[in-house]
Design a protein around this motif. Structure first.
Motif, short mmCIF file in Angstrom:
data_model
loop_
_atom_site.label_atom_id
_atom_site.label_comp_id
_atom_site.label_asym_id
_atom_site.label_seq_id
_atom_site.Cartn_x
_atom_site.Cartn_y
_atom_site.Cartn_z
N MET A 1 0.72 -1.18 0.08
CA MET A 1 0.02 0.04 -0.06
C MET A 1 0.86 1.11 0.06
N ALA A 2 0.91 2.07 -0.91
CA ALA A 2 1.51 3.16 -1.21
C ALA A 2 1.05 4.46 -0.21
N ILE A 3 2.08 5.14 0.21
CA ILE A 3 1.61 6.41 0.80
C ILE A 3 1.14 7.48 0.16
N LYS A 4 0.11 8.13 0.47
CA LYS A 4 -0.54 9.19 -0.61
C LYS A 4 -0.48 10.32 0.20
N THR A 5 -0.06 11.56 -0.18
CA THR A 5 -0.19 12.89 0.50
C THR A 5 -1.61 13.22 0.11
N ILE A 6 -2.30 14.12 0.95
CA ILE A 6 -3.28 14.65 0.73
C ILE A 6 -3.10 16.34 1.16
N ASP A 7 -4.26 17.01 0.66
CA ASP A 7 -4.29 18.35 0.95
C ASP A 7 -4.99 18.77 1.92
N VAL A 8 -4.33 18.61 3.12
CA VAL A 8 -5.16 18.83 4.36
C VAL A 8 -5.85 20.43 4.39
N GLY A 9 -5.19 21.25 3.71
CA GLY A 9 -6.05 22.43 3.52
C GLY A 9 -7.22 22.47 3.01
N ALA A 10 -7.43 21.84 1.99
CA ALA A 10 -8.68 21.61 1.22
C ALA A 10 -9.81 20.92 2.20
N LEU A 11 -9.28 19.97 3.12
CA LEU A 11 -10.06 19.18 4.02
C LEU A 11 -10.66 20.32 5.08
N VAL A 12 -9.68 21.04 5.56
CA VAL A 12 -10.06 21.96 6.62
C VAL A 12 -10.86 23.15 6.16
N ALA A 13 -10.75 23.46 4.90
CA ALA A 13 -11.44 24.55 4.36
C ALA A 13 -12.94 24.27 4.41
N GLN A 14 -13.32 23.02 4.19
CA GLN A 14 -14.88 22.61 4.55
C GLN A 14 -15.34 22.79 5.96
N THR A 15 -14.53 22.76 6.89
CA THR A 15 -14.90 22.82 8.30
C THR A 15 -14.57 23.96 8.87
N GLY A 16 -13.37 24.52 8.19
CA GLY A 16 -12.70 25.73 9.36
C GLY A 16 -11.82 25.37 10.21
N ASN A 17 -12.04 24.22 10.69
CA ASN A 17 -11.24 23.64 12.08
C ASN A 17 -10.73 22.11 11.72
N LEU A 18 -9.39 22.14 11.91
CA LEU A 18 -8.48 20.97 11.69
C LEU A 18 -9.16 19.94 12.73
N PHE A 19 -9.25 20.23 13.99
CA PHE A 19 -10.00 19.15 14.74
C PHE A 19 -11.23 18.46 14.49
N GLU A 20 -11.89 19.55 13.88
CA GLU A 20 -13.28 19.09 13.68
C GLU A 20 -13.32 18.23 12.40
N THR A 21 -12.45 18.70 11.43
CA THR A 21 -12.17 17.85 10.26
C THR A 21 -11.92 16.18 10.61
N VAL A 22 -10.84 16.36 11.65
CA VAL A 22 -10.54 14.85 11.94
C VAL A 22 -11.42 14.11 13.02
N ALA A 23 -12.37 14.70 13.62
CA ALA A 23 -13.32 14.10 14.15
C ALA A 23 -14.34 13.49 13.17
N ILE A 24 -14.73 14.54 12.36
CA ILE A 24 -15.71 13.97 11.30
C ILE A 24 -15.14 12.75 10.45
N LEU A 25 -13.70 12.71 9.97
CA LEU A 25 -13.34 11.63 9.28
C LEU A 25 -13.26 10.51 10.36
N SER A 26 -12.74 10.79 11.43
CA SER A 26 -12.92 9.51 12.31
C SER A 26 -14.19 8.73 12.60
N LYS A 27 -15.12 9.48 12.84
CA LYS A 27 -16.64 9.17 13.04
C LYS A 27 -17.22 8.56 11.63
N ARG A 28 -16.89 8.93 10.59
CA ARG A 28 -17.15 8.41 9.30
C ARG A 28 -16.50 7.27 9.05
N SER A 29 -15.22 7.14 9.32
CA SER A 29 -14.20 5.89 8.80
C SER A 29 -14.92 4.84 9.74
N ARG A 30 -15.36 5.26 11.12
CA ARG A 30 -15.88 4.04 12.02
C ARG A 30 -17.19 3.54 11.45
#
Length: 100
Positions: free
Chosen positions: A1-30
């Motif tokens: 499995m190759a490691i892929k970089t992602i544009d964190v700024g694009a994800l954060v732009a949707q919520t406005g907060n990095l921690f909210e983005t991580v929480a949302i992604l965590s809940k959805r992945s679960r």
């Protein structure tokens, strides 16, 4: 499995907060992982209850095929990040809502 970089700024732009983005992604992945496990359990439940002596090698091959199909699926976190990039995840901030 190759490691892929992602544009964190694009994800954060949707919520406005990095921690909210991580929480949302965590809940959805679960949620995705839970659904994937339930689907696998349903597919493998058919093979339960057969006596080991009576098991046909075709049963074992079918179980193996189902397990391999499950293993090659993308990881739930990867799927959640893809959904977030495509704006397919619904989320809301309950503190931003006004009370009537």
């Amino acid at each position: 499995m190759a490691i892929k970089t992602i544009d964190v700024g694009a994800l954060v732009a949707q919520t406005g907060n990095l921690f909210e983005t991580v929480a949302i992604l965590s809940k959805r992945s679960r949620q995705i992982a839970s659904k994937m496990k339930a689907d696998l359990d349903i597919r493998l439940a058919y093979f339960e209850g057969f006596d080991p002596e009576l098991e046909d090698p075709r049963f074992q091959e079918e179980q193996r095929r189902i397990s391999v199909e499950h293993e090659v699926l993308p990881e739930p976190t990867e799927m959640a990040i893809g959904e977030m990039f495509n704006s397919e995840i619904y989320f809301r901030d309950p503190t931003a809502e006004t009370e009537d």
